[in-house]
Design a protein around this motif. Structure first.
Motif, short mmCIF file in Angstrom:
data_model
loop_
_atom_site.label_atom_id
_atom_site.label_comp_id
_atom_site.label_asym_id
_atom_site.label_seq_id
_atom_site.Cartn_x
_atom_site.Cartn_y
_atom_site.Cartn_z
N ASN A 154 -24.38 11.70 55.82
CA ASN A 154 -24.50 11.33 57.04
C ASN A 154 -24.71 12.25 58.10
O ASN A 154 -25.45 11.91 59.10
N ASP A 155 -24.27 13.48 58.06
CA ASP A 155 -24.41 14.45 58.93
C ASP A 155 -25.95 15.04 59.25
O ASP A 155 -26.22 15.05 60.32
N THR A 156 -26.57 15.16 57.86
CA THR A 156 -27.80 15.93 58.09
C THR A 156 -28.68 14.90 58.18
O THR A 156 -29.89 15.02 58.70
N SER A 157 -28.74 13.74 57.24
CA SER A 157 -29.89 12.76 57.39
C SER A 157 -29.65 11.28 58.03
O SER A 157 -30.45 10.44 57.89
N GLY A 158 -28.43 11.28 58.69
CA GLY A 158 -28.18 9.86 59.16
C GLY A 158 -27.33 8.85 58.13
O GLY A 158 -27.37 9.06 57.03
N HIS A 159 -26.80 7.88 58.76
CA HIS A 159 -25.91 6.96 58.00
C HIS A 159 -26.84 5.93 57.12
O HIS A 159 -26.23 5.84 56.23
N GLU A 160 -27.94 5.75 57.46
CA GLU A 160 -28.81 4.74 56.70
C GLU A 160 -29.20 5.63 55.19
O GLU A 160 -28.88 5.02 54.40
N GLY A 193 -27.10 7.89 54.13
CA GLY A 193 -25.88 7.83 53.62
C GLY A 193 -25.54 6.57 52.55
O GLY A 193 -25.14 6.68 51.57
N ASP A 194 -26.04 5.53 53.47
CA ASP A 194 -25.74 4.06 52.69
C ASP A 194 -26.70 4.20 51.27
O ASP A 194 -26.03 3.74 50.14
N ILE A 195 -27.83 4.61 51.47
CA ILE A 195 -28.74 4.77 50.39
C ILE A 195 -28.11 5.46 49.17
O ILE A 195 -28.16 5.09 47.93
N VAL A 196 -27.59 6.69 49.40
CA VAL A 196 -26.89 7.56 48.39
C VAL A 196 -25.70 6.74 47.67
O VAL A 196 -25.54 6.77 46.77
N LEU A 197 -24.90 6.13 48.61
CA LEU A 197 -23.86 5.25 47.95
C LEU A 197 -24.12 4.40 47.17
O LEU A 197 -23.75 4.03 46.06
N LYS A 198 -25.23 3.59 47.57
CA LYS A 198 -25.78 2.37 46.84
C LYS A 198 -26.36 2.78 45.53
O LYS A 198 -26.05 2.46 44.43
N ARG A 234 -33.87 9.41 46.00
CA ARG A 234 -34.94 9.16 46.93
C ARG A 234 -34.44 8.77 48.24
O ARG A 234 -33.82 7.61 48.11
N LEU A 235 -34.91 9.61 49.40
CA LEU A 235 -34.51 9.17 50.56
C LEU A 235 -35.71 9.09 51.38
O LEU A 235 -36.42 10.16 51.80
N GLY A 236 -36.52 7.83 51.32
CA GLY A 236 -37.85 7.85 52.12
C GLY A 236 -38.62 8.77 51.45
O GLY A 236 -39.05 8.59 50.20
N ASN A 237 -39.02 9.66 52.02
CA ASN A 237 -40.18 10.59 51.35
C ASN A 237 -39.47 11.94 50.98
O ASN A 237 -40.25 12.79 50.28
N THR A 238 -38.05 11.87 51.08
CA THR A 238 -37.57 13.38 50.37
C THR A 238 -36.81 12.77 49.18
O THR A 238 -36.57 11.68 49.08
N GLU A 239 -35.97 13.86 48.68
CA GLU A 239 -35.39 13.65 47.68
C GLU A 239 -33.84 14.41 47.90
O GLU A 239 -34.01 15.57 48.29
#
Ligand code: C2E
Ligand code: CA
Ligand code: CA
Length: 386
Positions: free
Chosen positions: A1-7, A9-14, A67-72
């Motif tokens: 959440n702090d470094t990449s935003g809540h969106e 964070g949600d992807i990571v949790l899912k 995967r978070l958009g273009n990064t991992e």
């Protein structure tokens, strides 16, 4: 959440939920119980081994990046297991026990799991006892500082001393830091204890300066937990605003693990301290994550080579080479080098020959009272080298 935003964070949790789901059976239960904590209930297992198989496969699944958009990104996982009816038949207690085991797994280096065992409860109650006693000790100011001299090679004169805390536990029992510093770090009590150490060191420096010593640095140990506290620098600024002339006599010793994981807040607080005029030393160098790249980025003056390397000098080839390399590199970076734990003349001679700057250890003096340190200041130190 702090470094990449809540969106993100949600992807990571899912993603993590999906992975958990794919490693348990239909009649098992998964729940997210707080921010980054999940509980998995495995029903009808036949053995401990069943639990560890599921756990291992969950841990294995965390090796794949998310995967978070273009990064991992990678996340680590620590798992604690409690088994009913062996550990308890009470739900709250089972969760509490699993939690304890999880902390143990985390402490032991992440990406692993631990089964709960009764010893963990014993450890918790020991900690609770020490914590309670420590609060009392803080109130009664049952602590005192010892000082261990630091000696400049070449001149063989004392150029400083490290403040080392002791706890006057009862009339004839003194507790060493191993007994209470880890607990005080876990509980946050290190913050008020550290505050006391600095105040005491200031008043001790005043007495040392009365001796007309012209060159002295007092080193104070700062735990990673203190530097993590955003109030730390504010408090230091406040305390020293009354005695700014003492800043030049202070050095903070901080272990390198305060700066792994690129903790930018910690580094910027270190910069503030340096800008105020404090000297900074990296403690226990070589035992942690020692990366050369961060050394260049950190605002430091001194490297303290850990006792683990010094103790095997001069005969152990690896220790000798590492020590030699650390000294050469530090000098290139304009850093002074202190060797800690120097216990005999062979070690001292070797270190001096490879251009180590300062020595500290039983060979020069054990941690001693301020009075004894003052006395030592007044006598020549050449005796060490005989
Ligand atoms: P450290 O910062 O690595 O301190 C050096 C430790 O090595 C001290 O143990 C010292 O007594 C011991 N030592 C010094 N020379 C020799 C030697 O020649 N041989 C051997 N075998 N040992 C030597 P101590 O005083 O028990 O302190 C242990 C640790 O507790 C320190 O390790 C430091 O991390 C922590 N500590 C001590 N005082 C404070 C404090 O005021 N605040 C914080 N946060 N931590 C402290
Ligand atoms: Ca130290
Ligand atoms: Ca050390």
């Amino acid at each position: 959440n702090d470094t990449s935003g809540h969106e993100a964070g949600d992807i990571v949790l899912k993603t993590i939920s999906e992975r958990l789901k794919s490693h348990v059976r239909k009649n098992d239960t998964i729940a997210r119980i707080s921010g980054d904590e999940f509980t998995v209930l495995l029903s009808d297992i036949n053995s401990y081994d069943d639990a560890s198989k599921v756990t291992s496969s969950i841990i294995e699944s965390f090796q794949t990046p998310i995967r978070l958009g273009n990064t991992e990104t990678f996340v680590t996982v620590s798992i604690g297991i409690s088994v009913t009816p062996d550990d308890s038949t009470n739900m709250d207690e089972l969760i509490k026990n699993a939690d304890l085991a999880m902390y143990k797994a985390k402490q032991d280096g992440r990406n692993n799991f631990r089964f709960f065992c009764q010893d963990m409860n014993v450890e918790v109650s020991r900690k609770a006892t020490v914590e309670r006693e420590l609060r009392g000790a803080l109130e009664n100011k049952d602590f005192f500082l010892l000082y261990q001299p630091k000696v400049l090679f070449g001149e063989a004169s004392i150029v400083g001393a490290e403040a080392l805390i002791r706890w006057q536990y009862s009339d004839n029992v003194i507790k060493n830091p191993d007994y209470f510093i880890p607990v005080s770090e876990d509980t946050g009590l290190i913050i008020p204890i550290g505050r006391w150490v600095i105040k005491q060191a200031i008043s001790d420096i005043r007495r040392l300066l009365d001796l007309c010593v012209e060159r002295i640095k007092i080193s104070v140990n700062i735990s990673p937990r203190q530097i993590k506290d955003s109030n730390f620098v504010v408090e230091i600024r406040e305390v020293f605003s009354k005695v700014p002339e003492f800043i030049q006599y202070f050095e903070f010793e901080i272990t390198e693990n305060a700066f792994i994981d690129n903790q930018l807040g910690n580094i910027s607080r270190l910069n503030e301290l340096r800008d105020m005029g404090f000297s900074i030393s990296i403690d226990d160098f070589g035992t942690g994550y020692s990366s050369l790249s961060y050394l260049k980025r950190l605002p430091i003056d001194t490297i303290k080579i850990d006792r683990a390397f010094v103790q095997d000098l001069p005969n152990d080839k690896d220790s000798a080479e590492i020590t030699n390399a650390v000294i050469a590199m530090s000098h290139k970076l304009n850093l002074a080098v202190v060797a800690e734990g120097v216990e005999n003349v062979e070690q001292a001679q070797f270190l001096e020959a490879i251009s180590c700057d300062i020595a500290q250890g039983f060979h020069y003096g054990k941690p001693m009272s301020l009075e004894n340190l003052m006395e030592k200041f007044l006598t020549r130190v050449e005796q060490f080298n005989q």
